[in-house]
Every structure is written in structure tokens, then in C-alpha cells.
Design an enzyme around this catalytic site. Structure first.
Site, PDB file in Angstrom:
ATOM      1  N   ASP A  15       0.809  -1.214   0.000  1.00 17.43           N
ATOM      2  CA  ASP A  15       0.000   0.000   0.000  1.00 17.43           C
ATOM      3  C   ASP A  15       0.845   1.269   0.000  1.00 17.43           C
ATOM      4  O   ASP A  15       0.666   2.151  -0.845  1.00 17.43           O
ATOM      5  CB  ASP A  15      -0.946   0.019   1.208  1.00 17.43           C
ATOM      6  CG  ASP A  15      -2.063  -0.994   1.069  1.00 17.43           C
ATOM      7  OD1 ASP A  15      -1.886  -1.994   0.352  1.00 17.43           O
ATOM      8  OD2 ASP A  15      -3.130  -0.793   1.684  1.00 17.43           O
ATOM      9  N   ARG A  95       0.211   3.367  16.852  1.00 13.55           N
ATOM     10  CA  ARG A  95      -0.180   4.447  15.942  1.00 13.55           C
ATOM     11  C   ARG A  95       0.027   5.849  16.517  1.00 13.55           C
ATOM     12  O   ARG A  95       0.494   6.741  15.796  1.00 13.55           O
ATOM     13  CB  ARG A  95      -1.629   4.271  15.486  1.00 13.55           C
ATOM     14  CG  ARG A  95      -1.895   3.019  14.633  1.00 13.55           C
ATOM     15  CD  ARG A  95      -0.730   2.641  13.780  1.00 13.55           C
ATOM     16  NE  ARG A  95      -1.036   1.588  12.820  1.00 13.55           N
ATOM     17  CZ  ARG A  95      -0.168   0.710  12.394  1.00 13.55           C
ATOM     18  NH1 ARG A  95       1.071   0.709  12.883  1.00 13.55           N
ATOM     19  NH2 ARG A  95      -0.496  -0.188  11.490  1.00 13.55           N
ATOM     20  N   ASP A 124      -6.963   2.465  11.679  1.00 14.03           N
ATOM     21  CA  ASP A 124      -5.717   3.234  11.706  1.00 14.03           C
ATOM     22  C   ASP A 124      -5.890   4.660  11.198  1.00 14.03           C
ATOM     23  O   ASP A 124      -5.230   5.583  11.676  1.00 14.03           O
ATOM     24  CB  ASP A 124      -4.635   2.517  10.895  1.00 14.03           C
ATOM     25  CG  ASP A 124      -4.002   1.375  11.664  1.00 14.03           C
ATOM     26  OD1 ASP A 124      -4.178   1.329  12.899  1.00 14.03           O
ATOM     27  OD2 ASP A 124      -3.341   0.533  11.040  1.00 14.03           O
ATOM     28  N   SER A 180      -2.468  -9.188   4.973  1.00 12.11           N
ATOM     29  CA  SER A 180      -1.692  -8.023   5.405  1.00 12.11           C
ATOM     30  C   SER A 180      -1.117  -8.282   6.792  1.00 12.11           C
ATOM     31  O   SER A 180      -1.771  -8.898   7.645  1.00 12.11           O
ATOM     32  CB  SER A 180      -2.596  -6.789   5.435  1.00 12.11           C
ATOM     33  OG  SER A 180      -1.923  -5.674   5.970  1.00 12.11           O
TER      34      SER A 180
END
Length: 411
Positions: A15, A95, A124, A180
Site C-alpha cells: 500500500d 499508531r 488506523d 496483510s
């Protein structure tokens, strides 16, 4: 005129590799790639060269592992955080640290925006952007997955893989392994691809090669292993008597837990954006630390303080999961948590065996456990008169008797 600068959270995966190239072409901007080293290990190899080759004008790869362990993982574990009874929040807690550093870089570089590769369906995007809003509301945010032009060009991962191949961007995703992953010091997560089928069994022998941090319990040693964790004010400061930093503790526990098949979780969770999603997690060291911390608290924490803190676990977990790490309510809860941990000190002994973390002893110089009072034998301290329980029970039963009488009178 100087080009606009955009700081991109860059992992080198499919990505963000595609997004780096796409941002550069679409915005005619300088793309500053930022990667936070929070324990990805060999995933960082060659990342700077790859980012530059893909079109980045500058690359930051910052070692944030020590800060991650000390200022994010440890405070969260003091709170006993567990989302929906299973998830130790390995991705969630990383994050805010990543976004915090992105904001710092954006200010230092004079960038007008930050960008991320989080999808419009995930958590996210919320975590990155709420952190940016709390720390730097003047900086813009670009979320390509929420832009119609980007989604039209890349309706799925197959198109992204084809784009990467066309532009000579090496990626690890493939049709054979389309899931992923996200790895850091606390855990590694797996989602999408074949895992989107909740009936798919990732623990089956034929799927063992998916896992990274741990062996399966079936393949774990037949001999149990003991480990002692020393706590001071709610933080683990030593293993088997050896003083260690929070980073070193996490690294050692990950090795131990992985060796013994500890910390695998397969769950369907509720995302903040409203949908359910299936995630598979490996959190070997975190699982050991979580269990040890709870056992240390059981010996040293006042009952009412523990119950009050426990009543806030779900709320604290939601705040971390949903991206409110820098929100005032999380900071206020952390102050209460820190106060609750002032006597959580001592040593916990655990036995690790085939996926299990088994308590094997706990001791503390500030223990609230008094064997003389708790004993089933005669109480030498005479601190507890069993006869007092009669009045205690009678008073607590009063409202039940009154309520029962009212119900009986209806009949």
C-alpha cells in the site's frame, strides 16, 4: 516556487509503496518517507533505498523502540488494558507514537501535510488523524484510500500489485499470500486475504508458516520453563534477577513466549468505524507481561482501588483502540492508573508451557496478603472475629428481604 512537502508514513509494503509513487505524481510534491523502527526487525532492511528508488526525496528511519516500550506499552499495561477480552492492542498503541513523530518531522521540514496508507474501512486512519488533530491541528492530512480518484484506480489489491510490477516497485504481497501484516515490539497482526473467512483455521498445521513470532503449542518444548519478573510501581524492571530496560524486557519476553507457543489470538473484533473484522495476532511477550502484572496486583493492590481501576479497563481499552491516546480523558485515566500502581512491587514467578502462562508464585515486601488473617486455622492475630460476619450478612441481606417481601405481596 518550492514544491509542497508531504510526510508519508511508509512501511515499504504494498500500500505505502504504491501510495508514495501516486502522491508524487498526483500532487507534484516532495514526498518525505518516514518509517518508525518500533521492532519490525528485518522488515526495515533496504527500506531507505527502496523509498528513494520509488520517488521519495528524503527518508527518515527513526529508532523509537525504547520510547515505544517505556512511554506507550508500559503505561498501557499498567492499566490492565484488554480490548474485548482478547486483544492486547499491539497495533493500536503503536499508531499514536508514529503519528506523533510524523508531526514532528512535518514541522521540522516545513511540510503542509502528512499522509498515511490506512484504508477508509479501518481503525488506523482514525488513530493517525486523531493524534494529528490533538498535536498539530494546523497540519493537513491526506488519506488516499478515501479519495475517489485513488479508489477508482485501485479498486483492490490485485490492481495495486499490477501497478507495483509496472513501475518496478518490489513488494512482498502476492496472490498466494495476499494477507496483510503489521509487526512491532509488542506483536504482529494478520488480516485480510483468506483470513476474511472466519471459518478458515490459521492454527492448522498446513498454515503454520504464516506465523512469525511463535511456534505452535504443539511444536513447543515438552519441558516447561520458569521465569521471574520483578516489578516496581507497576513496571517490570528485571527478569530472573537481571535489571533490564522496558525495551530489553519486551525483547526477552518475546523470545521466551515465542519459544513456548504463547500469545496467539484469533478473534472477530468490532472496529471503531462500525464493522466487524477478523484478526489473528501473535503477542508472546505481552501475554507473559500482562499475566505477571495482574498476579503482582493481586497481592499488592487494595481491593477497592483494583475494582475501581478494573471498572475503567473497558473504557481505557476503547480509548486506545479508537485512537484517543492524546485525548484529555485518557491522560486523566492514566493519572489514576499511576496512583493505583504505587505499591505494585515484588516478584512474580511463572511457568511457561505449550501456550500456557501458569502462575508459580508471587511475593512482595508490600504484600497485603496476611496468612494469619486468611488462614482456615485459628487466627493468632485475632484481627478477624468470625462472629462479626453475622451482622455483616444481616445488614447486606436486609434489602433483599424487603424486595422479596414486596414480590411475594404481589401474589
Amino acid at each position: 516556487m518550492a514544491k509542497e512537502k508531504i510526510v508519508l508514513a511508509y512501511s515499504g509494503g504494498l500500500d505505502t509503496s504504491v501510495i508514495l509513487k501516486w502522491l508524487k505524481e498526483t500532487y507534484d510534491a516532495e514526498i518525505i518517507a518516514f518509517t518508525a523502527d518500533i521492532g519490525q526487525k528485518d522488515e526495515l532492511d533496504g527500506l531507505e533505498e527502496k523509498a528513494l528508488a520509488t520517488g521519495a526525496s528524503k527518508v527518515y528511519i527513526d529508532d523509537l523502540r525504547a520510547e515505544f516500550a517505556k512511554d506507550f506499552i508500559y503505561p498501557m499495561f499498567q492499566a490492565g488494558t484488554l480490548y474485548e477480552g482478547q486483544y492486547l492492542l499491539g497495533t493500536s498503541i503503536a499508531r499514536p507514537l508514529i503519528a506523533k513523530r510524523m508531526v514532528d518531522i512535518a514541522r521540522a521540514e516545513g511540510a503542509t501535510a502528512i499522509a498515511h496508507g490506512a484504508t477508509g474501512k479501518g481503525n488506523d486512519q482514525v488513530r493517525f488523524e486523531l493524534t494529528a488533530a490533538a498535536l498539530a491541528p494546523e497540519i493537513g492530512v491526506i488519506a488516499p484510500w478515501r479519495l475517489e480518484a485513488f479508489r477508482e484506480q485501485f479498486p483492490g489489491r490485485a490492481e495495486m500489485i499490477a501497478y507495483a510490477e509496472k513501475h518496478g516497485i518490489p513488494v512482498t504481497a502476492s496472490a498466494a499470500k495476499p494477507y496483510s501484516t503489521d509487526r512491532n515490539l509488542l506483536h504482529i497482526s494478520f488480516e485480510s486475504g483468506m483470513l476474511e473467512d472466519p471459518w478458515f483455521d490459521p492454527s492448522a498445521e498446513e498454515n503454520e508458516d504464516m506465523y512469525v513470532l511463535s511456534v505452535s503449542p504443539e511444536r513447543a518444548p515438552d519441558q516447561a520453563e520458569y521465569v521471574e519478573l520483578t516489578f516496581e510501581k507497576g513496571d517490570c524492571v528485571a527478569l530472573n534477577g537481571e535489571a533490564l530496560s522496558p525495551l530489553e524486557v519486551m525483547e526477552r519476553l518475546n523470545e521466551l513466549g515465542g519459544k513456548h507457543g504463547i500469545g496467539r489470538v484469533d478473534m472477530v473484533e468490532n472496529r471503531f468505524v462500525g464493522m466487524k473484522s477478523r484478526g489473528v495476532y501473535e503477542t508472546p511477550g505481552g501475554t507473559i507481561l500482562f499475566t505477571a502484572h495482574r498476579k503482582m496486583e493481586s497481592l499488592t493492590m487494595d481491593r477497592e482501588v483494583m475494582h475501581l481501576r478494573d471498572s475503567l479497563i473497558a473504557k481505557y481499552s476503547q480509548l486506545v483502540y479508537n485512537g484517543f491516546w492524546f485525548a484529555p480523558e485518557r491522560l486523566a485515566l492514566q493519572a489514576l492508573v499511576a496512583e493505583s500502581q504505587k505499591n505494585v512491587s515484588g516478584v512474580v514467578r511463572l511457568k511457561l508451557y505449550k501456550g500456557n502462562v501458569i502462575g508459580a508464585g508471587v511475593k512482595s515486601p508490600v504484600s497485603l496478603y496476611n496468612p494469619d488473617i486468611a488462614t482456615m486455622e485459628a487466627d493468632p492475630s485475632q484481627a478477624y472475629d468470625q462472629g462479626d460476619a453475622t451482622g455483616f450478612i444481616r445488614l447486606n441481606a436486609l434489602r433483599l428481604k424487603v424486595s422479596s417481601g414486596v414480590e411475594q405481596s404481589k401474589n
